[in-house]
Design a protein around this motif. Structure first.
Motif, PDB file in Angstrom:
ATOM      1  N   VAL A 212       0.836  -1.202   0.000  1.00  0.00           N
ATOM      2  CA  VAL A 212       0.000   0.000   0.000  1.00  0.00           C
ATOM      3  C   VAL A 212       0.872   1.254   0.000  1.00  0.00           C
ATOM      4  O   VAL A 212       1.633   1.494   0.943  1.00  0.00           O
ATOM      5  N   ILE A 213       0.755   2.038  -1.058  1.00  0.00           N
ATOM      6  CA  ILE A 213       1.471   3.323  -1.117  1.00  0.00           C
ATOM      7  C   ILE A 213       0.640   4.356  -0.377  1.00  0.00           C
ATOM      8  O   ILE A 213      -0.470   4.688  -0.793  1.00  0.00           O
ATOM      9  N   GLY A 214       1.174   4.880   0.713  1.00  0.00           N
ATOM     10  CA  GLY A 214       0.392   5.746   1.591  1.00  0.00           C
ATOM     11  C   GLY A 214       0.463   7.227   1.302  1.00  0.00           C
ATOM     12  O   GLY A 214      -0.332   7.999   1.829  1.00  0.00           O
ATOM     13  N   SER A 215       1.409   7.665   0.486  1.00  0.00           N
ATOM     14  CA  SER A 215       1.527   9.083   0.165  1.00  0.00           C
ATOM     15  C   SER A 215       0.868   9.369  -1.178  1.00  0.00           C
ATOM     16  O   SER A 215       0.993   8.578  -2.116  1.00  0.00           O
ATOM     17  N   THR A 216       0.167  10.486  -1.265  1.00  0.00           N
ATOM     18  CA  THR A 216      -0.439  10.908  -2.529  1.00  0.00           C
ATOM     19  C   THR A 216       0.187  12.201  -3.046  1.00  0.00           C
ATOM     20  O   THR A 216      -0.296  12.788  -4.012  1.00  0.00           O
TER      21      THR A 216
ATOM     22  N   GLU B  52       1.357  -7.315  -4.673  1.00  0.00           N
ATOM     23  CA  GLU B  52       1.058  -6.346  -5.725  1.00  0.00           C
ATOM     24  C   GLU B  52       0.814  -4.979  -5.109  1.00  0.00           C
ATOM     25  O   GLU B  52       0.398  -4.874  -3.950  1.00  0.00           O
ATOM     26  N   ILE B  53       1.071  -3.962  -5.895  1.00  0.00           N
ATOM     27  CA  ILE B  53       0.964  -2.590  -5.410  1.00  0.00           C
ATOM     28  C   ILE B  53      -0.480  -2.110  -5.437  1.00  0.00           C
ATOM     29  O   ILE B  53      -1.197  -2.317  -6.418  1.00  0.00           O
ATOM     30  N   VAL B  54      -0.894  -1.492  -4.350  1.00  0.00           N
ATOM     31  CA  VAL B  54      -2.186  -0.811  -4.268  1.00  0.00           C
ATOM     32  C   VAL B  54      -1.888   0.639  -3.887  1.00  0.00           C
ATOM     33  O   VAL B  54      -1.348   0.907  -2.808  1.00  0.00           O
ATOM     34  N   ASP B  55      -2.234   1.555  -4.773  1.00  0.00           N
ATOM     35  CA  ASP B  55      -1.897   2.961  -4.595  1.00  0.00           C
ATOM     36  C   ASP B  55      -3.125   3.734  -4.105  1.00  0.00           C
ATOM     37  O   ASP B  55      -4.141   3.811  -4.815  1.00  0.00           O
ATOM     38  N   VAL B  56      -3.041   4.278  -2.903  1.00  0.00           N
ATOM     39  CA  VAL B  56      -4.159   5.062  -2.362  1.00  0.00           C
ATOM     40  C   VAL B  56      -4.568   6.164  -3.330  1.00  0.00           C
ATOM     41  O   VAL B  56      -5.761   6.470  -3.480  1.00  0.00           O
ATOM     42  N   ALA B  57      -3.607   6.743  -4.031  1.00  0.00           N
ATOM     43  CA  ALA B  57      -3.895   7.848  -4.950  1.00  0.00           C
ATOM     44  C   ALA B  57      -4.811   7.438  -6.096  1.00  0.00           C
ATOM     45  O   ALA B  57      -5.513   8.274  -6.667  1.00  0.00           O
ATOM     46  N   ASP B  58      -4.840   6.159  -6.439  1.00  0.00           N
ATOM     47  CA  ASP B  58      -5.655   5.696  -7.561  1.00  0.00           C
ATOM     48  C   ASP B  58      -7.153   5.695  -7.250  1.00  0.00           C
ATOM     49  O   ASP B  58      -7.973   5.581  -8.170  1.00  0.00           O
TER      50      ASP B  58
ATOM     51  N   TYR C 167       5.603  12.336   7.976  1.00  0.00           N
ATOM     52  CA  TYR C 167       5.226  13.741   7.900  1.00  0.00           C
ATOM     53  C   TYR C 167       5.019  14.257   9.322  1.00  0.00           C
ATOM     54  O   TYR C 167       4.085  13.824  10.006  1.00  0.00           O
ATOM     55  N   ASN C 168       5.887  15.141   9.760  1.00  0.00           N
ATOM     56  CA  ASN C 168       5.724  15.741  11.089  1.00  0.00           C
ATOM     57  C   ASN C 168       5.504  14.697  12.180  1.00  0.00           C
ATOM     58  O   ASN C 168       4.556  14.752  12.954  1.00  0.00           O
ATOM     59  N   ARG C 169       6.368  13.696  12.187  1.00  0.00           N
ATOM     60  CA  ARG C 169       6.373  12.617  13.182  1.00  0.00           C
ATOM     61  C   ARG C 169       5.200  11.651  13.063  1.00  0.00           C
ATOM     62  O   ARG C 169       4.919  10.887  13.985  1.00  0.00           O
ATOM     63  N   SER C 170       4.497  11.659  11.944  1.00  0.00           N
ATOM     64  CA  SER C 170       3.361  10.752  11.783  1.00  0.00           C
ATOM     65  C   SER C 170       3.205  10.362  10.321  1.00  0.00           C
ATOM     66  O   SER C 170       4.071  10.648   9.497  1.00  0.00           O
ATOM     67  N   VAL C 171       2.096   9.683  10.015  1.00  0.00           N
ATOM     68  CA  VAL C 171       1.825   9.224   8.651  1.00  0.00           C
ATOM     69  C   VAL C 171       1.161  10.336   7.851  1.00  0.00           C
ATOM     70  O   VAL C 171       0.586  11.272   8.416  1.00  0.00           O
ATOM     71  N   PRO C 172       1.191  10.244   6.525  1.00  0.00           N
ATOM     72  CA  PRO C 172       0.446  11.202   5.718  1.00  0.00           C
ATOM     73  C   PRO C 172      -1.047  11.146   6.041  1.00  0.00           C
ATOM     74  O   PRO C 172      -1.598  10.069   6.310  1.00  0.00           O
ATOM     75  N   GLY C 173      -1.691  12.303   5.992  1.00  0.00           N
ATOM     76  CA  GLY C 173      -3.119  12.350   6.256  1.00  0.00           C
ATOM     77  C   GLY C 173      -3.903  11.472   5.308  1.00  0.00           C
ATOM     78  O   GLY C 173      -4.929  10.887   5.682  1.00  0.00           O
ATOM     79  N   ALA C 174      -3.433  11.353   4.060  1.00  0.00           N
ATOM     80  CA  ALA C 174      -4.143  10.540   3.066  1.00  0.00           C
ATOM     81  C   ALA C 174      -4.197   9.077   3.487  1.00  0.00           C
ATOM     82  O   ALA C 174      -5.200   8.390   3.256  1.00  0.00           O
ATOM     83  N   LEU C 175      -3.128   8.581   4.108  1.00  0.00           N
ATOM     84  CA  LEU C 175      -3.113   7.186   4.536  1.00  0.00           C
ATOM     85  C   LEU C 175      -4.035   6.971   5.731  1.00  0.00           C
ATOM     86  O   LEU C 175      -4.811   6.010   5.762  1.00  0.00           O
ATOM     87  N   LYS C 176      -3.968   7.858   6.701  1.00  0.00           N
ATOM     88  CA  LYS C 176      -4.872   7.740   7.857  1.00  0.00           C
ATOM     89  C   LYS C 176      -6.327   7.806   7.399  1.00  0.00           C
ATOM     90  O   LYS C 176      -7.183   7.032   7.858  1.00  0.00           O
ATOM     91  N   ASN C 177      -6.620   8.719   6.494  1.00  0.00           N
ATOM     92  CA  ASN C 177      -7.972   8.861   5.964  1.00  0.00           C
ATOM     93  C   ASN C 177      -8.424   7.587   5.256  1.00  0.00           C
ATOM     94  O   ASN C 177      -9.558   7.123   5.437  1.00  0.00           O
TER      95      ASN C 177
END
Length: 202
Positions: A7-11, A42-48, A90-100
Motif C-alpha cells: 500500500v502506497i500511503g503518500s499521494t 502487488e501494489i495498491v496505490d491510495v492515490a488511484d 510527515y511531522n512525526r506521523s503518517v500522511p493524512g491521506a493514509l490515515k484517511n
C-alpha cells in the motif's frame, strides 16, 4: 495462496513512495514463498482511488457505504490477506491521506497481517509507531520487523540541492534481508489468521 498488498500511503506529487513500493515489489519477487507460488504481492496505490476526506455518513464498522469510491476501496482491501504499508514520515506521523484511507473501512482490515517499509530523514520510524496504533484499532496484526530507508543513505539524487528531485531508491545491502524477514513474518501471520477471516466471512 496468500495475497499481500503493498500500500502506497503518500499521494503527494513527486512522492518517493512509488519508487519505494516498486523496490519492495521487485525484492519480494525473489522471496522463496513468492517464487514457489505460495504468496503474491502487488501494489495498491491510495492515490488511484480518489478518496476525499471521509465522507460516509455511517460509521465504517456498519459497512453501509453510499459512495462509489468507498465501495471500490472496500473491494480492493477486502481481497487481500495482509499488507506492506509504504509510508513517509510527515511531522512525526503518517500522511493524512493514509490515515484517511484506513478510516474509510473497518471489517475489511480485520484479522490480517501488516508489515512496514518507511522512509525519511529519520527512516520514517516515528510514522510507523503511529501507524501501528491505528492498525491495532482495526484489528490488524502488525509484525515486529520493519524496513526504514534513510534519505541520505538509501537514495541517490541527481541534484541533492533540488527538493523536487525524488531520487532513486538504492537501499543498502542490509535492507533486502530485513525486508525478507519482515515478509516471512507477514506471510506467517496472514496464514495463522486465516481461520478468523473465514469465520468472519461465514
Amino acid at each position: 495462496m496468500t495475497r499481500i498488498a503493498i500500500v502506497i500511503g503518500s499521494t503527494r506529487p513527486g512522492r518517493r513512495g512509488t519508487a519505494v513500493a516498486r523496490w519492495v515489489e521487485e525484492a519480494a519477487g525473489r522471496h522463496p514463498a513468492v517464487k514457489a507460488g505460495e504468496a503474491t504481492v502487488e501494489i495498491v496505490d491510495v492515490a488511484d482511488f480518489g478518496l476525499p476526506l471521509l465522507d460516509e455518513a455511517a460509521p465504517a464498522a456498519f459497512g453501509q457505504y453510499s459512495n462509489e469510491h468507498t465501495k471500490k476501496w472496500s473491494e480492493a482491501i477486502a481481497s487481500y490477506d495482509g499488507f506492506v504499508f509504504v509510508t513517509p514520515e510527515y511531522n512525526r506521523s503518517v500522511p493524512g491521506a493514509l490515515k484517511n484511507a484506513i478510516d474509510f473501512l473497518y471489517n475489511e482490515w480485520q484479522n490480517k497481517a501488516a508489515g512496514f517499509v518507511s522512509y525519511g530523514v529519520q527512516g520514517g520510524v516515528r510514522a510507523v509507531e503511529h501507524l501501528r496504533l491505528t492498525l491495532a484499532e482495526v484489528k490488524v496484526a502488525d509484525v515486529a520487523t520493519q524496513v526504514g530507508l534513510q534519505i541520505f543513505t538509501d537514495f541517490t539524487f541527481e541534484d541533492p540541492t533540488n527538493p523536487m528531485d525524488p531520487g532513486a531508491v538504492t537501499p543498502g545491502p542490509h535492507q533486502e534481508p530485513t525486508l525478507n524477514k519482515m515478509l516471512d513474518e507477514v506471510f506467517a501471520w496472514a496464514g495463522a489468521l486465516k481461520p478468523l477471516r473465514e469465520t468472519a466471512a461465514a
